[in-house]
Design a protein around this motif. Structure first.
Motif, mmCIF file in Angstrom:
data_model
loop_
_atom_site.group_PDB
_atom_site.id
_atom_site.type_symbol
_atom_site.label_atom_id
_atom_site.label_comp_id
_atom_site.label_asym_id
_atom_site.label_seq_id
_atom_site.Cartn_x
_atom_site.Cartn_y
_atom_site.Cartn_z
ATOM 1 N N VAL A 1 -4.068 -0.881 7.134
ATOM 2 C CA VAL A 1 -5.389 -1.362 7.542
ATOM 3 C C VAL A 1 -6.177 -0.277 8.281
ATOM 4 N N LYS B 1 -6.306 -5.423 0.901
ATOM 5 C CA LYS B 1 -7.540 -5.076 1.623
ATOM 6 C C LYS B 1 -8.622 -4.536 0.702
ATOM 7 N N ARG C 1 -15.389 -8.157 5.430
ATOM 8 C CA ARG C 1 -15.713 -6.982 6.241
ATOM 9 C C ARG C 1 -17.227 -6.767 6.299
ATOM 10 N N ARG D 1 -10.792 -5.879 11.966
ATOM 11 C CA ARG D 1 -9.507 -5.577 11.334
ATOM 12 C C ARG D 1 -8.473 -6.641 11.628
#
Length: 205
Positions: free
Chosen positions: A27, A90, A99, A105
Motif C-alpha cells: 500500500v 489496490k 482513493r 490508506r
C-alpha cells in the motif's frame, strides 16, 4: 497438547504478522516498499533450524522462548503472497474510486484489502501448523527444547537416549511418531478444505 499449542499460537502470530507486513509494503509502495523488501530478503536468507539450534544451545529455552524465535524467523512465509495480492487489489477500479473521493490508506486497507486477504490467512494458518510442530519436535528430539514440558519430540529424545528401538520398546517410538504424522496430515486436509471453501475456483482444478 504442548506441541499443538506451540503450532497453533506460532502459526496465528506469524501469518498475521506476514499479512500486515505484506499489505503495508504494497500500500505504501515506493521507498518504503523497497526498504521493507530488502529487510524481507535478509530475513528470508537466514536458515531457521541452525539459528534455533545455536540459540537453544546458548540459552535455555522454554515454550514461550521457542514460540518467540519461531515468530521472529517465520513470519516471511505469507508476506510476499500478501504483498502480491494487495498490489492486485489496490489497482482495482473501485479502490481507485475510493482513493479519488478522499479515502485514506488505512481506510482502504481496512475496508477493501484486508477482507479479501483474510481467507488466504486462515488457510495459511492451518497449513503452517504442522511445520512449526515438526520444528519444535526436532528441537526437543535434539534435547534443546523445554525439558519441563512433555512433548512428542521430548518423548522421542528419551526413547533414543534409552535405546528404545534396540531394546524392542516400539511403543516408546511409534506412538509419538504417528501422532506427529497424523497431526500434519490433519492440518493439511483442513488447509486444503479451507482453500476450496474460501476460494471456490479451486474446486474445478
Amino acid at each position: 497438547r504442548v506441541s499443538l499449542t506451540i503450532g497453533i499460537i506460532t502459526s496465528m502470530i506469524t501469518v498475521m504478522l506476514g499479512i500486515v507486513y505484506g499489505i503495508t509494503s504494497a500500500v505504501f509502495g515506493g521507498f518504503i516498499d523497497e526498504i521493507m523488501q530488502r529487510f524481507y530478503e535478509v530475513m528470508s536468507s537466514i536458515p531457521l533450524m541452525p539459528i534455533l539450534i545455536m540459540l537453544a544451545v546458548a540459552y535455555t529455552l522454554n515454550i514461550w522462548g521457542i514460540i518467540l524465535l519461531l515468530v521472529v524467523f517465520g513470519w516471511m512465509g505469507t508476506s510476499r503472497t500478501a504483498r502480491s495480492m494487495a498490489f492486485q487489489i489496490k489497482s482495482m477500479d473501485y479502490v481507485e474510486a475510493a482513493r479519488a473521493v478522499g479515502a485514506g490508506r488505512w481506510w482502504i486497507i481496512r475496508k477493501h484489502i484486508l477482507p479479501q486477504i483474510l481467507p488466504y490467512a486462515f488457510a495459511s494458518m492451518a497449513l503452517s501448523v504442522p511445520g512449526y510442530v515438526l520444528t519444535e519436535a526436532g528441537l526437543s528430539f535434539l534435547g534443546l527444547g523445554d525439558l519441563t514440558k512433555v512433548t512428542w519430540g521430548r518423548i522421542l529424545n528419551e526413547a533414543q537416549m534409552n535405546n528404545a528401538l534396540s531394546n524392542g520398546y516400539w511403543w516408546w517410538v511409534i506412538p509419538p511418531g504417528l501422532a506427529i504424522a497424523l497431526l500434519g496430515l490433519t492440518f493439511a486436509f483442513i488447509g486444503s478444505a479451507l482453500n476450496k471453501v474460501l476460494f471456490p475456483k479451486l474446486r474445478t482444478l
